[in-house]
Design a protein around this motif. Structure first.
Motif, PDB file in Angstrom:
ATOM      1  N   VAL A 224      45.077 -58.046 -84.161  1.00 55.18           N
ATOM      2  CA  VAL A 224      45.937 -58.216 -85.331  1.00 55.18           C
ATOM      3  C   VAL A 224      45.481 -59.460 -86.083  1.00 55.18           C
ATOM      4  CG1 VAL A 224      47.929 -57.073 -84.278  1.00 55.18           C
ATOM      5  CG2 VAL A 224      47.676 -59.563 -84.056  1.00 55.18           C
ATOM      6  N   ARG A 225      45.613 -59.385 -87.383  1.00 51.95           N
ATOM      7  CA  ARG A 225      45.377 -60.560 -88.226  1.00 51.95           C
ATOM      8  C   ARG A 225      46.741 -61.106 -88.606  1.00 51.95           C
ATOM      9  NH1 ARG A 225      44.218 -62.670 -93.361  1.00 51.95           N
ATOM     10  NH2 ARG A 225      42.241 -63.793 -93.462  1.00 51.95           N
ATOM     11  N   ALA A 226      47.076 -62.262 -88.050  1.00 47.53           N
ATOM     12  CA  ALA A 226      48.411 -62.838 -88.233  1.00 47.53           C
ATOM     13  C   ALA A 226      48.409 -63.846 -89.373  1.00 47.53           C
ATOM     14  CB  ALA A 226      48.866 -63.518 -86.941  1.00 47.53           C
ATOM     15  N   GLY A 227      49.594 -64.078 -89.927  1.00 48.23           N
ATOM     16  CA  GLY A 227      49.721 -65.075 -90.988  1.00 48.23           C
ATOM     17  C   GLY A 227      49.366 -64.494 -92.336  1.00 48.23           C
ATOM     18  N   LEU A 228      48.338 -65.043 -92.965  1.00 53.01           N
ATOM     19  CA  LEU A 228      47.919 -64.584 -94.284  1.00 53.01           C
ATOM     20  C   LEU A 228      47.347 -63.176 -94.213  1.00 53.01           C
ATOM     21  CD1 LEU A 228      46.099 -67.826 -95.512  1.00 53.01           C
ATOM     22  CD2 LEU A 228      48.412 -67.074 -96.101  1.00 53.01           C
ATOM     23  N   ARG A 229      47.792 -62.314 -95.099  1.00 57.73           N
ATOM     24  CA  ARG A 229      47.327 -60.920 -95.170  1.00 57.73           C
ATOM     25  C   ARG A 229      47.317 -60.260 -93.787  1.00 57.73           C
ATOM     26  NH1 ARG A 229      41.755 -61.070 -98.225  1.00 57.73           N
ATOM     27  NH2 ARG A 229      41.566 -63.013 -97.069  1.00 57.73           N
ATOM     28  N   PRO A 230      48.480 -60.139 -93.156  1.00 62.29           N
ATOM     29  CA  PRO A 230      48.538 -59.541 -91.811  1.00 62.29           C
ATOM     30  C   PRO A 230      47.993 -58.122 -91.803  1.00 62.29           C
ATOM     31  CG  PRO A 230      50.727 -59.702 -92.774  1.00 62.29           C
ATOM     32  CD  PRO A 230      49.821 -60.469 -93.668  1.00 62.29           C
ATOM     33  N   ARG A 231      47.319 -57.783 -90.734  1.00 60.89           N
ATOM     34  CA  ARG A 231      46.706 -56.471 -90.630  1.00 60.89           C
ATOM     35  C   ARG A 231      46.507 -56.113 -89.162  1.00 60.89           C
ATOM     36  NH1 ARG A 231      41.062 -54.612 -93.657  1.00 60.89           N
ATOM     37  NH2 ARG A 231      40.937 -52.533 -92.768  1.00 60.89           N
ATOM     38  N   VAL A 232      46.589 -54.843 -88.849  1.00 62.49           N
ATOM     39  CA  VAL A 232      46.372 -54.363 -87.495  1.00 62.49           C
ATOM     40  C   VAL A 232      45.020 -53.671 -87.419  1.00 62.49           C
ATOM     41  CG1 VAL A 232      47.154 -52.770 -85.699  1.00 62.49           C
ATOM     42  CG2 VAL A 232      48.831 -54.095 -87.005  1.00 62.49           C
ATOM     43  N   TYR A 233      44.255 -54.012 -86.391  1.00 63.64           N
ATOM     44  CA  TYR A 233      42.977 -53.346 -86.134  1.00 63.64           C
ATOM     45  C   TYR A 233      43.145 -52.564 -84.828  1.00 63.64           C
ATOM     46  CZ  TYR A 233      41.147 -56.650 -89.559  1.00 63.64           C
ATOM     47  OH  TYR A 233      40.925 -57.379 -90.698  1.00 63.64           O
ATOM     48  N   PRO A 234      43.456 -51.265 -84.914  1.00 63.60           N
ATOM     49  CA  PRO A 234      43.688 -50.476 -83.695  1.00 63.60           C
ATOM     50  C   PRO A 234      42.469 -50.499 -82.780  1.00 63.60           C
ATOM     51  CG  PRO A 234      44.376 -49.270 -85.650  1.00 63.60           C
ATOM     52  CD  PRO A 234      43.609 -50.462 -86.136  1.00 63.60           C
ATOM     53  N   GLY A 235      42.766 -50.493 -81.491  1.00 66.23           N
ATOM     54  CA  GLY A 235      41.685 -50.569 -80.515  1.00 66.23           C
ATOM     55  C   GLY A 235      41.636 -49.372 -79.600  1.00 66.23           C
ATOM     56  N   THR A 236      41.623 -49.628 -78.325  1.00 70.62           N
ATOM     57  CA  THR A 236      41.438 -48.571 -77.345  1.00 70.62           C
ATOM     58  C   THR A 236      42.253 -48.897 -76.100  1.00 70.62           C
ATOM     59  OG1 THR A 236      39.751 -47.338 -76.116  1.00 70.62           O
ATOM     60  CG2 THR A 236      39.417 -49.702 -76.339  1.00 70.62           C
ATOM     61  N   SER A 237      42.115 -48.063 -75.075  1.00 76.77           N
ATOM     62  CA  SER A 237      42.855 -48.292 -73.832  1.00 76.77           C
ATOM     63  C   SER A 237      42.005 -47.849 -72.652  1.00 76.77           C
ATOM     64  CB  SER A 237      44.190 -47.543 -73.846  1.00 76.77           C
ATOM     65  OG  SER A 237      43.990 -46.141 -73.778  1.00 76.77           O
ATOM     66  N   VAL A 238      42.432 -48.283 -71.475  1.00 74.19           N
ATOM     67  CA  VAL A 238      41.706 -47.970 -70.260  1.00 74.19           C
ATOM     68  C   VAL A 238      42.714 -47.906 -69.119  1.00 74.19           C
ATOM     69  CG1 VAL A 238      41.263 -50.399 -69.652  1.00 74.19           C
ATOM     70  CG2 VAL A 238      39.674 -48.625 -68.898  1.00 74.19           C
ATOM     71  N   PRO A 239      42.506 -47.029 -68.122  1.00 72.81           N
ATOM     72  CA  PRO A 239      43.437 -46.989 -66.990  1.00 72.81           C
ATOM     73  C   PRO A 239      43.463 -48.314 -66.232  1.00 72.81           C
ATOM     74  CG  PRO A 239      42.046 -45.035 -67.022  1.00 72.81           C
ATOM     75  CD  PRO A 239      41.470 -45.983 -68.028  1.00 72.81           C
ATOM     76  N   ARG A 240      44.658 -48.689 -65.802  1.00 72.14           N
ATOM     77  CA  ARG A 240      44.817 -49.874 -64.978  1.00 72.14           C
ATOM     78  C   ARG A 240      44.128 -49.648 -63.635  1.00 72.14           C
ATOM     79  NH1 ARG A 240      49.068 -51.613 -61.389  1.00 72.14           N
ATOM     80  NH2 ARG A 240      49.245 -53.904 -61.363  1.00 72.14           N
ATOM     81  N   PHE A 241      43.450 -50.681 -63.145  1.00 72.64           N
ATOM     82  CA  PHE A 241      42.682 -50.548 -61.908  1.00 72.64           C
ATOM     83  C   PHE A 241      43.603 -50.285 -60.731  1.00 72.64           C
ATOM     84  CE2 PHE A 241      40.878 -52.539 -58.076  1.00 72.64           C
ATOM     85  CZ  PHE A 241      39.721 -51.785 -57.950  1.00 72.64           C
ATOM     86  N   ASP A 242      43.203 -49.317 -59.921  1.00 77.02           N
ATOM     87  CA  ASP A 242      43.893 -49.001 -58.682  1.00 77.02           C
ATOM     88  C   ASP A 242      42.828 -48.852 -57.598  1.00 77.02           C
ATOM     89  OD1 ASP A 242      44.864 -46.950 -56.577  1.00 77.02           O
ATOM     90  OD2 ASP A 242      46.720 -47.554 -57.584  1.00 77.02           O
ATOM     91  N   ALA A 243      42.805 -49.766 -56.638  1.00 77.01           N
ATOM     92  CA  ALA A 243      41.727 -49.786 -55.639  1.00 77.01           C
ATOM     93  C   ALA A 243      41.680 -48.504 -54.828  1.00 77.01           C
ATOM     94  CB  ALA A 243      41.894 -50.993 -54.726  1.00 77.01           C
ATOM     95  N   ALA A 244      42.840 -47.991 -54.439  1.00 79.01           N
ATOM     96  CA  ALA A 244      42.861 -46.771 -53.614  1.00 79.01           C
ATOM     97  C   ALA A 244      42.296 -45.587 -54.374  1.00 79.01           C
ATOM     98  CB  ALA A 244      44.286 -46.478 -53.157  1.00 79.01           C
ATOM     99  N   ARG A 245      42.534 -45.529 -55.670  1.00 85.10           N
ATOM    100  CA  ARG A 245      42.041 -44.407 -56.481  1.00 85.10           C
ATOM    101  C   ARG A 245      40.600 -44.627 -56.928  1.00 85.10           C
ATOM    102  NH1 ARG A 245      44.749 -44.821 -61.827  1.00 85.10           N
ATOM    103  NH2 ARG A 245      43.047 -46.307 -62.122  1.00 85.10           N
ATOM    104  N   ASP A 246      40.296 -45.866 -57.380  1.00 86.62           N
ATOM    105  CA  ASP A 246      39.000 -46.119 -58.014  1.00 86.62           C
ATOM    106  C   ASP A 246      37.893 -46.467 -57.024  1.00 86.62           C
ATOM    107  OD1 ASP A 246      40.166 -45.708 -60.513  1.00 86.62           O
ATOM    108  OD2 ASP A 246      40.779 -47.799 -60.689  1.00 86.62           O
ATOM    109  N   LEU A 247      38.256 -47.088 -55.915  1.00 86.72           N
ATOM    110  CA  LEU A 247      37.259 -47.448 -54.897  1.00 86.72           C
ATOM    111  C   LEU A 247      37.776 -47.022 -53.526  1.00 86.72           C
ATOM    112  CD1 LEU A 247      36.417 -51.096 -56.101  1.00 86.72           C
ATOM    113  CD2 LEU A 247      35.119 -49.016 -56.592  1.00 86.72           C
ATOM    114  N   PRO A 248      37.908 -45.733 -53.302  1.00 85.23           N
ATOM    115  CA  PRO A 248      38.513 -45.262 -52.042  1.00 85.23           C
ATOM    116  C   PRO A 248      37.709 -45.624 -50.802  1.00 85.23           C
ATOM    117  CG  PRO A 248      37.521 -43.430 -53.252  1.00 85.23           C
ATOM    118  CD  PRO A 248      37.501 -44.611 -54.180  1.00 85.23           C
ATOM    119  N   TRP A 249      36.442 -45.941 -50.981  1.00 80.39           N
ATOM    120  CA  TRP A 249      35.585 -46.280 -49.856  1.00 80.39           C
ATOM    121  C   TRP A 249      35.705 -47.734 -49.425  1.00 80.39           C
ATOM    122  CZ3 TRP A 249      32.670 -50.219 -51.590  1.00 80.39           C
ATOM    123  CH2 TRP A 249      32.417 -50.283 -52.976  1.00 80.39           C
TER     124      TRP A 249
END
Length: 335
Positions: A224-249
Motif C-alpha cells: 500500500v502507498r500510505a499518506g499522499l495519494r494512497p493506493r493499493v498494489y495487490p499481491g499474492t498469497s502462499v499456504p502457511r508452512f506446516d511441517a507435517a504436511r510439507d516435510l513429512p519425512w
C-alpha cells in the motif's frame, strides 16, 4: 539500521550534550564509532552452524542492560587512540562512548528485523517497524547536521539532528498506522478475518508499505502507498508452512528439526514452503518488492543428511537492480 546511520546518530547525541565547543569534534568522532560498535556481533559465526549468527545478531550487544558495558569497552578502545590526545579524562571518554552506544539498539528497534532490548530477561524481539533499515531521507539530513556540528563546533546543530531524527521517526509511526488501517480495509474487502497482520516500510522509504497477514491458512502479501495519494498494489498469497504436511519425512529431534524451530522463532512464525524448491522454507516477511513473495533468505533441508547435520542458510538477491527501478515507480506513484 545501516552502520553509517548508526554512527551518525551515535555522534549526534554526545555532540548535542557537549558543553565545550572545542570538544564537539572529538565527541562526534568517538560517538560515531561507538554508535556502530554493537554490530560487531555479526562476527559471531560458525562454519558448522549456519544459523548461529541469526541467534546472536541484535542479541546481547543490543540489550539495554549491556549499554554501560558496551560504552565502557568502546571507551577502552578509543580513549588511548583519540580521547587521551584530546586531553579527555577517561570518565569523559566513557560517557561519550556510552551515549553513542546507547543510541544503537533503540534505533534498530525502530526497524522490522527485531532487537532483543530486554535480554537476558526476555528473548522478545522488539520491532516497531516505522523505518526501513536503509532510508536516505532519514540519514542524509542527520549526517549533514552532524558534520556541520563538528566543522563549526556548534552543539546546537547536533540538537537539530536529533530533532530531525525524532520528527522523522514520528512521521514513520503515523505512516505505519495509516498503512495498517489500509491493510485492515483490504483484508475486510476480501472477506478475510486476519489471525494476525503486520505492516513494514519497503526498502528505503516510508511511503510504500508491505502488508502481510494470515487468514484461512494462507499468508497474503500486498503493498500500500500510505499518506499522499494512497493506493493499493495487490499481491499474492502462499499456504502457511506446516511441517507435517510439507516435510513429512523430517524426523523430530534431528538437528534439521531443531534448526527449523530456530528459524521459525527468528521469522516470528511467518514461514512458507518455497513454491519452486520443495525442500526450502522461506521467511515470508522480507522481499525486495513489497507485494511479492520472493524471499530474501531461506533454509534448505535434505532427506539424505544425517541426524546431526544442519540445514543450509541461503540468501537470495535476484534481479535486485532492476527491481529497485520498479520499486521507485511505486514510491513515486507512477506504477
Amino acid at each position: 539500521m545501516d552502520p553509517f546511520t548508526q554512527g551518525a546518530l551515535g555522534a549526534a547525541l554526545p555532540q548535542a550534550c557537549c558543553r565545550q565547543a572545542a570538544k564537539v569534534r572529538i565527541a562526534g568522532a568517538m560517538g560515531f564509532l561507538a554508535g556502530m560498535a554493537a554490530d560487531l556481533d555479526v562476527l559471531i559465526r560458525s562454519s558448522a552452524d549456519p544459523l548461529l549468527f541469526l541467534e546472536y545478531h541484535r542479541q546481547f550487544t543490543h540489550s539495554l542492560v549491556f549499554v554501560p558495558v558496551g560504552g565502557f569497552l568502546a571507551a577502552l578502545a578509543l580513549h588511548f587512540v583519540a580521547g587521551r590526545r584530546w586531553q579527555l579524562p577517561f570518565r569523559t571518554s566513557a560517557l561519550v562512548c556510552t551515549l553513542g552506544y546507547a543510541t544503537h539498539a533503540v534505533l534498530d528497534a525502530m526497524t522490522s528485523y527485531g532487537t532483543r532490548l530486554l535480554w537476558p530477561f526476555s528473548d522478545e524481539r522488539f520491532a516497531w517497524k516505522i523505518i526501513s533499515i536503509i532510508d536516505p531521507l532519514f540519514t542524509l539530513p542527520l549526517a549533514a547536521l552532524v558534520a556541520l556540528s563538528a566543522l563549526r563546533r556548534k552543539p546546537f546543530l547536533a540538537r537539530l539532528a536529533l530533532l530531525w531524527a525524532g520528527l522523522y521517526l514520528a512521521l514513520g509511526a503515523l505512516q505505519h498506522q495509516a498503512a495498517l488501517n489500509m491493510g485492515r480495509e483490504l483484508a475486510a474487502s476480501r472477506g478475510h478475518m486476519p489471525v494476525r497482520m503486520e505492516v513494514k516500510p519497503s526498502f528505503g522509504n516510508t511511503l510504500v508499505w508491505k502488508v502481510l497477514y494470515q487468514a484461512d491458512g494462507r499468508y497474503h502479501v500486498d503493498a500500500v502507498r500510505a499518506g499522499l495519494r494512497p493506493r493499493v498494489y495487490p499481491g499474492t498469497s502462499v499456504p502457511r508452512f506446516d511441517a507435517a504436511r510439507d516435510l513429512p519425512w523430517l524426523k523430530p529431534g534431528t538437528q534439521q528439526a531443531r534448526d527449523l524451530d530456530r528459524f521459525r522463532q527468528f521469522s516470528d512464525g511467518f514461514l512458507a514452503l518455497d513454491q519452486n524448491h520443495p525442500n526450502r522454507v522461506i521467511d515470508v516477511r522480507y522481499s525486495l518488492f513489497p507485494n511479492e513473495i520472493d524471499a530474501l533468505w531461506s533454509i534448505e533441508l535434505s532427506e539424505t543428511v544425517g541426524p546431526a547435520d544442519h540445514v543450509r542458510f541461503l540468501t537470495h538477491r535476484r534481479n535486485a537492480r532492476r527491481r529497485l527501478g520498479d520499486l521507485w515507480n511505486m514510491i513515486a506513484g507512477t506504477e
